[in-house]
Write a protein that holds these residues in place. Sequence first.
Motif, mmCIF file in Angstrom:
data_model
loop_
_atom_site.group_PDB
_atom_site.id
_atom_site.type_symbol
_atom_site.label_atom_id
_atom_site.label_comp_id
_atom_site.label_asym_id
_atom_site.label_seq_id
_atom_site.Cartn_x
_atom_site.Cartn_y
_atom_site.Cartn_z
ATOM 1 N N HIS A 66 0.852 -1.356 0.256
ATOM 2 C CA HIS A 66 -0.041 0.090 -0.172
ATOM 3 C C HIS A 66 0.894 1.391 0.217
ATOM 4 O O HIS A 66 0.426 2.347 -0.168
ATOM 5 C CB HIS A 66 -0.855 0.141 1.400
ATOM 6 N N ARG A 67 2.143 1.295 0.039
ATOM 7 C CA ARG A 67 3.022 2.133 -0.098
ATOM 8 C C ARG A 67 3.868 2.359 -1.179
ATOM 9 O O ARG A 67 4.870 3.105 -1.048
ATOM 10 C CB ARG A 67 3.846 2.262 1.337
ATOM 11 N N GLU A 96 -5.873 -1.174 3.622
ATOM 12 C CA GLU A 96 -4.581 -0.540 2.933
ATOM 13 C C GLU A 96 -4.459 -1.197 1.695
ATOM 14 O O GLU A 96 -3.847 -2.309 1.379
ATOM 15 C CB GLU A 96 -3.463 -1.275 3.765
ATOM 16 N N PRO A 97 -5.137 -0.631 0.593
ATOM 17 C CA PRO A 97 -5.380 -1.083 -0.898
ATOM 18 C C PRO A 97 -3.938 -1.053 -1.466
ATOM 19 O O PRO A 97 -3.182 -0.178 -1.180
ATOM 20 C CB PRO A 97 -6.153 -0.331 -1.374
ATOM 21 N N ASP A 98 -3.697 -1.934 -2.179
ATOM 22 C CA ASP A 98 -2.326 -1.902 -3.071
ATOM 23 C C ASP A 98 -2.435 -0.662 -3.873
ATOM 24 O O ASP A 98 -3.301 -0.390 -4.684
ATOM 25 C CB ASP A 98 -2.337 -3.024 -3.821
ATOM 26 N N MET A 99 -1.439 -0.065 -3.858
ATOM 27 C CA MET A 99 -0.996 1.122 -4.744
ATOM 28 C C MET A 99 -0.148 0.882 -5.958
ATOM 29 O O MET A 99 1.132 0.825 -5.758
ATOM 30 C CB MET A 99 -0.485 2.254 -3.953
ATOM 31 N N ALA A 132 -7.704 -1.761 -5.202
ATOM 32 C CA ALA A 132 -7.220 -2.705 -4.762
ATOM 33 C C ALA A 132 -8.387 -3.578 -4.831
ATOM 34 O O ALA A 132 -8.493 -4.830 -4.267
ATOM 35 C CB ALA A 132 -6.876 -2.426 -3.274
ATOM 36 N N PRO A 140 -5.845 5.433 0.022
ATOM 37 C CA PRO A 140 -5.031 4.783 1.066
ATOM 38 C C PRO A 140 -4.805 5.454 2.260
ATOM 39 O O PRO A 140 -4.572 6.793 2.329
ATOM 40 C CB PRO A 140 -3.890 4.242 0.397
ATOM 41 N N ALA A 148 0.955 -2.311 8.577
ATOM 42 C CA ALA A 148 0.315 -3.302 7.913
ATOM 43 C C ALA A 148 0.833 -4.479 8.374
ATOM 44 O O ALA A 148 -0.150 -5.568 8.031
ATOM 45 C CB ALA A 148 0.952 -2.836 6.498
#
Length: 320
Positions: A66-67, A96-99, A132, A140, A148
């Motif tokens: 997510h970062r 915390e969706p994937d970025m 995500a 996010p 996380a």
Amino acid sequence: MIPNNVSGDTVEAAAADPGAAPVVSGDPARVLDLPGAINLRDVGGYRTVDGRTVRWRMLLRCGAMHRLGEPAHTAFTEIGLRTVVDLRELSEFQHEPDMLGPVPVTIAHIPVYAAVLPSTAATTEAEPAGSAGPGAAVHPRVDTAGEAVAAGAVSALRALVDDDTPLTLEKLYTFAVDERGERLTAAVLALAAPDALPAVVHCSAGKDRTGMVIALTLALLGVPDETIAADYALTARYLVGEIAEALSTAPNGKPVPAELLTCPPELIVATLARIRDRHGDVRSFLLAHGATPTALDELRDTLLAPAPAPANATSTAATD
């Protein structure tokens, strides 16, 4: 070129070249040092018992994503990443969706621990850049990598909430293979979908859930248990500092059992042994939980490079 640098370690130049000779199991050179990625590693280069080799840049394993920023987006685009297999629980997935920015990937959300699958899970759908999955948060949280990973540890603690005995890693892994075999198999099948590779499998720490799915996949390919164990244990090298500190305390302030934070190689070997005791081999385990022979054969053919021709065969051909 995607960096493979690990601070404090000498990195073999060959490891940065997907066409180079295989790197020995557990070599830190296989780590992709990308800002915002936790424990991102390539499982390419491992040899199988029949002399074949896992292709480089086809299957990655990772913790929370997510970062991720522009360097990771560029690297994943260079790799040609097509699929993200997200093994986190729904709360982790939405919180915390994937970025992934502009990287056009397909998301397969397959939470391992949940008793009931959410409607977003066990489906594979193309998602807009940076999202995500269905129902995920649009923006996010800007939190730390350690938070996380701690969320993943809490998911593990809750997996056996009805059991009054202390939670151990052995119990957690036994629970996963005995009670969630269909989820683990669904994750492997997501890799076997048409045009699914290159892919990354991830959870929050990239240790337990990811470790089991990667172990099953490598075992299916014929990678020896000692190599699988070395790859699994390599995670301990990267869950340090801020991440290790966050892992040690649950959000409620209570300490997380230290045993849950380890990566003992004998655990993944014992997990594979349990599967074989009950099913004969990993392939049969996967077939018993929803896989098809065709899907598994296609996954093997895609992930494995051809075995090298015997030297005598080459010399004979040259004289014909």
